[in-house]
Design a protein around this motif. Structure first.
Motif, short mmCIF file in Angstrom:
data_model
loop_
_atom_site.label_atom_id
_atom_site.label_comp_id
_atom_site.label_asym_id
_atom_site.label_seq_id
_atom_site.Cartn_x
_atom_site.Cartn_y
_atom_site.Cartn_z
N GLU A 1 0.82 -1.21 0.00
CA GLU A 1 0.00 0.00 0.00
C GLU A 1 0.85 1.26 0.00
O GLU A 1 0.57 2.21 -0.75
N SER A 2 1.91 1.29 0.83
CA SER A 2 2.75 2.49 0.86
C SER A 2 3.55 2.64 -0.43
O SER A 2 3.80 3.76 -0.90
N ALA A 3 3.92 1.51 -1.04
CA ALA A 3 4.61 1.57 -2.33
C ALA A 3 3.69 2.15 -3.39
O ALA A 3 4.09 3.02 -4.19
N HIS A 4 2.44 1.68 -3.42
CA HIS A 4 1.47 2.21 -4.38
C HIS A 4 1.24 3.70 -4.14
O HIS A 4 1.11 4.48 -5.10
N GLY A 5 1.19 4.11 -2.88
CA GLY A 5 0.99 5.52 -2.56
C GLY A 5 2.13 6.37 -3.09
O GLY A 5 1.91 7.46 -3.63
N LEU A 6 3.35 5.87 -2.94
CA LEU A 6 4.52 6.61 -3.43
C LEU A 6 4.48 6.74 -4.95
O LEU A 6 4.71 7.82 -5.50
N LEU A 7 4.16 5.65 -5.62
CA LEU A 7 4.09 5.68 -7.08
C LEU A 7 2.96 6.59 -7.56
O LEU A 7 3.12 7.33 -8.55
N SER A 8 1.84 6.56 -6.86
CA SER A 8 0.71 7.42 -7.24
C SER A 8 1.05 8.89 -7.07
O SER A 8 0.70 9.73 -7.92
N ARG A 9 1.77 9.23 -5.98
CA ARG A 9 2.16 10.62 -5.76
C ARG A 9 3.11 11.09 -6.85
O ARG A 9 3.03 12.23 -7.32
N TYR A 10 4.01 10.21 -7.26
CA TYR A 10 4.95 10.60 -8.31
C TYR A 10 4.21 10.82 -9.63
O TYR A 10 4.43 11.81 -10.33
N ALA A 11 3.29 9.90 -9.96
CA ALA A 11 2.52 10.04 -11.19
C ALA A 11 1.68 11.30 -11.17
O ALA A 11 1.59 12.03 -12.17
N ALA A 12 1.08 11.60 -10.02
CA ALA A 12 0.26 12.79 -9.89
C ALA A 12 1.10 14.05 -10.04
O ALA A 12 0.62 15.08 -10.53
N GLY A 13 2.37 13.97 -9.63
CA GLY A 13 3.27 15.11 -9.76
C GLY A 13 3.59 15.49 -11.19
O GLY A 13 4.07 16.58 -11.46
N LEU A 14 3.34 14.55 -12.12
CA LEU A 14 3.55 14.84 -13.53
C LEU A 14 2.36 15.54 -14.16
O LEU A 14 2.45 16.01 -15.31
N ALA A 15 1.24 15.60 -13.43
CA ALA A 15 0.01 16.14 -14.01
C ALA A 15 0.16 17.62 -14.34
O ALA A 15 0.80 18.39 -13.62
#
Length: 201
Positions: free
Chosen positions: A183-197
């Motif tokens: 879950e924390s790994a997915h959260g980190l990846l999601s935050r990085y992807a969102a940072g590209l928005a």
């Protein structure tokens, strides 16, 4: 009439046994004899498929590399509609990080091969080719997001792909040893992807 042997299917079965042994007991547990026993074939059958242990390991790495790449493509294809660039990127990164509980065996095998490849140029060459394909997939995804206006126009797809590839590889190890949860790994990846928005218009 002699029974026809599907050697490619047998090679894949042997490769699955190599991966199973590595996941259970580590790379040092892999011997032709133990692989034959796990695959339910004779030593002679293994030796007819692979002349040496190194040749067998090389094929097993190619086998698991193809599986990891196919998993990323499959999760990409199964993304729900509408397919936003952020969703596509998140799903692809999740597959590459091998962070799901069902990915644990592949994660164990992958990291064992990465460690072993430091002392084996043939294995390292397979890993470089796999990393290149995954890198190219990420470059395409980021470029796709820029084309649709979902990702920042100033993001460098090549640089972002290199960073994300290193991030997912690191998370594979961190989840496996318990430093991160899935879950924390997915959260980190999601935050990085969102940072590209791209910023709202």
């Amino acid at each position: 009439m002699p029974k026809q042997v599907d050697y490619e299917e047998r090679r894949r079965r042997i490769a699955d046994s190599v991966c199973s042994l590595i996941a259970r007991s580590g790379m040092e547990s892999v011997s032709l004899r133990d692989v034959a026993a796990d695959a339910g074939v004779s030593m002679g059958a293994v030796q007819r498929c692979f002349r040496t242990k190194d040749e067998m390991l090389l094929f097993a790495l190619e086998h698991v590399s193809a599986r990891v790449g196919a998993c990323a493509q499959d999760r990409l294809a199964r993304s729900p509609e509408p397919r936003s660039a952020v969703t596509l990127l998140e799903r692809t990164l999740s597959a590459m990080a091998l962070a799901e509980p069902e990915d644990r065996t592949d994660a164990q095998v992958w990291l064992a091969f990465v460690a072993h490849a430091a002392m084996s140029e043939p294995l390292a060459a397979v890993l470089r080719e796999t990393y290149t394909k995954l890198h190219d997939l990420l470059v395409w995804l980021i470029g796709y997001g820029q084309d649709t206006g979902e990702f920042r126009a100033d993001a460098d797809p090549e640089q972002e792909a290199r960073t994300l590839l290193a991030l997912t590889d690191g998370l594979t190890a961190h989840v496996l040893v318990g430093h991160h949860t899935p879950e924390s790994a997915h959260g980190l990846l999601s935050r990085y992807a969102a940072g590209l928005a791209a910023p709202p218009r």
